[in-house]
Write a protein that holds these residues in place. Sequence first.
Motif, PDB file in Angstrom:
ATOM      1  N   ILE A   1       0.828  -1.327  -0.051  1.00 21.49           N
ATOM      2  CA  ILE A   1      -0.116  -0.166   0.099  1.00 21.49           C
ATOM      3  C   ILE A   1       0.972   1.208   0.068  1.00 21.49           C
ATOM      4  CG2 ILE A   1      -1.894   1.320   1.145  1.00 21.49           C
ATOM      5  CD1 ILE A   1      -2.798  -1.258   2.334  1.00 21.49           C
ATOM      6  N   ALA A   2       2.055   1.127  -0.016  1.00 23.32           N
ATOM      7  CA  ALA A   2       3.094   2.156   0.389  1.00 23.32           C
ATOM      8  C   ALA A   2       2.998   3.227  -0.701  1.00 23.32           C
ATOM      9  CB  ALA A   2       4.361   1.683   0.930  1.00 23.32           C
ATOM     10  N   GLY A   3       2.949   2.574  -1.873  1.00 19.72           N
ATOM     11  CA  GLY A   3       3.048   3.157  -3.271  1.00 19.72           C
ATOM     12  C   GLY A   3       4.413   3.398  -3.529  1.00 19.72           C
TER      13      GLY A   3
ATOM     14  N   ALA B   1       6.231   5.329  -1.784  1.00 19.14           N
ATOM     15  CA  ALA B   1       7.361   5.720  -0.703  1.00 19.14           C
ATOM     16  C   ALA B   1       7.769   4.138  -0.126  1.00 19.14           C
ATOM     17  CB  ALA B   1       6.303   6.009   0.186  1.00 19.14           C
TER      18      ALA B   1
ATOM     19  N   GLU C   1      -5.328   5.290   0.675  1.00 18.81           N
ATOM     20  CA  GLU C   1      -5.312   6.148  -0.727  1.00 18.81           C
ATOM     21  C   GLU C   1      -3.916   5.391  -1.249  1.00 18.81           C
ATOM     22  OE1 GLU C   1      -5.988  10.040  -1.054  1.00 18.81           O
ATOM     23  OE2 GLU C   1      -7.611  10.091  -0.271  1.00 18.81           O
ATOM     24  N   ARG C   2      -4.150   5.318  -2.514  1.00 21.53           N
ATOM     25  CA  ARG C   2      -2.691   4.924  -3.453  1.00 21.53           C
ATOM     26  C   ARG C   2      -2.055   6.381  -3.813  1.00 21.53           C
ATOM     27  NH1 ARG C   2      -2.029  -0.004  -4.432  1.00 21.53           N
ATOM     28  NH2 ARG C   2      -0.366   0.672  -5.272  1.00 21.53           N
ATOM     29  N   GLY C   3      -0.513   6.338  -3.279  1.00 19.65           N
ATOM     30  CA  GLY C   3       0.185   7.293  -3.467  1.00 19.65           C
ATOM     31  C   GLY C   3       1.059   7.122  -4.654  1.00 19.65           C
ATOM     32  N   GLY C   4       1.509   7.821  -5.690  1.00 19.62           N
ATOM     33  CA  GLY C   4       2.461   7.499  -6.665  1.00 19.62           C
ATOM     34  C   GLY C   4       1.973   6.180  -7.336  1.00 19.62           C
TER      35      GLY C   4
ATOM     36  N   VAL D   1       7.273  11.852   3.381  1.00 21.92           N
ATOM     37  CA  VAL D   1       6.382  10.705   3.163  1.00 21.92           C
ATOM     38  C   VAL D   1       4.967  11.136   3.800  1.00 21.92           C
ATOM     39  CG1 VAL D   1       5.722   8.526   3.551  1.00 21.92           C
ATOM     40  CG2 VAL D   1       7.974   8.910   3.115  1.00 21.92           C
TER      41      VAL D   1
ATOM     42  N   ASP E   1       3.438  13.990   1.968  1.00 23.11           N
ATOM     43  CA  ASP E   1       2.868  13.350   0.883  1.00 23.11           C
ATOM     44  C   ASP E   1       1.362  13.059   1.058  1.00 23.11           C
ATOM     45  OD1 ASP E   1       4.826  14.194  -1.007  1.00 23.11           O
ATOM     46  OD2 ASP E   1       5.715  12.056  -0.756  1.00 23.11           O
ATOM     47  N   ARG E   2       1.377  12.103   1.969  1.00 22.12           N
ATOM     48  CA  ARG E   2       0.112  11.308   2.409  1.00 22.12           C
ATOM     49  C   ARG E   2      -0.853  12.573   2.603  1.00 22.12           C
ATOM     50  NH1 ARG E   2      -1.914   6.844   0.822  1.00 22.12           N
ATOM     51  NH2 ARG E   2       0.058   6.152  -0.082  1.00 22.12           N
TER      52      ARG E   2
ATOM     53  N   GLU F   1      -2.143  15.045  -0.723  1.00 23.14           N
ATOM     54  CA  GLU F   1      -3.042  14.418  -1.659  1.00 23.14           C
ATOM     55  C   GLU F   1      -4.592  14.938  -1.584  1.00 23.14           C
ATOM     56  OE1 GLU F   1      -2.713  10.036  -1.912  1.00 23.14           O
ATOM     57  OE2 GLU F   1      -0.532  10.268  -2.443  1.00 23.14           O
TER      58      GLU F   1
END
Lengths: 195, 195
Positions: free
Chosen positions: A143-145, A147, A190-193, B183, B186-187, B190
């Motif tokens: 899930i970290a995307g 990161a 949420e998906r990041g990247g 990080v 970023d989270r 978004e």
Amino acid sequence: MSLQERKERERAHRHQLIVAAARELAEAHGWDAVTTRRLSERIEYSQPVLYSHFRGKREIVGAVALEGFAELTATMREAVANGPEGRAAVAALADAYVDFAERNPALYDAMFLLDTGLPFADEATPVPLREGFETLLDTLGDIAGSADPALFVEIFWSALHGLVSLTRSGRLPRQEASRRLDVLVDRFAERGGDG
Amino acid sequence: MSLQERKERERAHRHQLIVAAARELAEAHGWDAVTTRRLSERIEYSQPVLYSHFRGKREIVGAVALEGFAELTATMREAVANGPEGRAAVAALADAYVDFAERNPALYDAMFLLDTGLPFADEATPVPLREGFETLLDTLGDIAGSADPALFVEIFWSALHGLVSLTRSGRLPRQEASRRLDVLVDRFAERGGDG
DNA sequence: TCGAATGTCTAGCACTGCTAGGATCCGGGG
DNA sequence: CCCCGGATCCTAGCAGTGCTAGACATTCGA
């Protein structure tokens, strides 16, 4: 040699007795109520006996904390036993963590608030502690995307800890606790990247 | 009446002297070193004088914490003075918060860790505290997305506090601190849901 | 000028974590 | 059997904590 073995066994028993007494006393009346005198009274030995098992009060708290890490890890593993994914996985872990803190406030303090001298991200970090972190890593890794998974887990844990500790100290109202947790889970699910 | 006024002024001066002494002592040697005896020695009055100004040690810590809230608010306002938006706004606030904690560890403890008895989300919440929260709200309100802005701010604050407190207690390694903060930003930067 | 109120200090309470030094018990050697 | 050495445990005490009762002085108002 059976004689020495018996003595050793009795010593171990008494060791565990101290830890259990500290934990019960803390859970019942808070860590301030856990004094060497009260402890010695509970285990029916004098105070100096405590110091033949532990270097000081700090180490006793540390022993209780270790129990806590094992139990928290077990709780979280159980929460993700059926292999949830995405938001469900994040929610399961978050719920398990917060529930654990709610149910064992004194234990939680020993683990994450008080000074125990336990080494955390270190080569000397005790096993129960490592396993807790790895449980989070296993479930949240994908899930970290974009990161770093380890960093991602660390900030997820930080957020949970912040929520728990601020709530428990009265700095966040208990009222909207569950909605607050929902918002937090949303943010982290949420998906990041591009994973 | 000028006589009473002078006395009142001197009293206020001594009040501030106590708070300043407590803060300096705490920042220099930690809150454990802030004892009523040492305080009374610093202000060159006996211990009971402290209790004519504050109900107890807790209230002294609370007075120091209040100073902290005012300063933290000022720091954060300055950080967003040039009106950043989106990720830049989140980063500015996060950096300001973490920097403040790093620069004033004892002050931070008084504000967010120790028991001060200060009411937080309450009708009796002191002004400096309210203003800090509102500063966050003003800047982060539109980033909350579909979430309740207040709750969003609270979990952002929680995450920062978790990061800071776990790092400062040695439970997170200092090494990757800045990347970890990235990080986290970023989270939270978004867009979640439709604003 | 005298009584009262105000301000301050000395001395002490009950508690804390921790430890030095003495008592007591127990297994093995003479 | 006795007696000694070592392990085990406890009593008593140290220096420190937050906090307070009661004595003392000083200063104000009548």
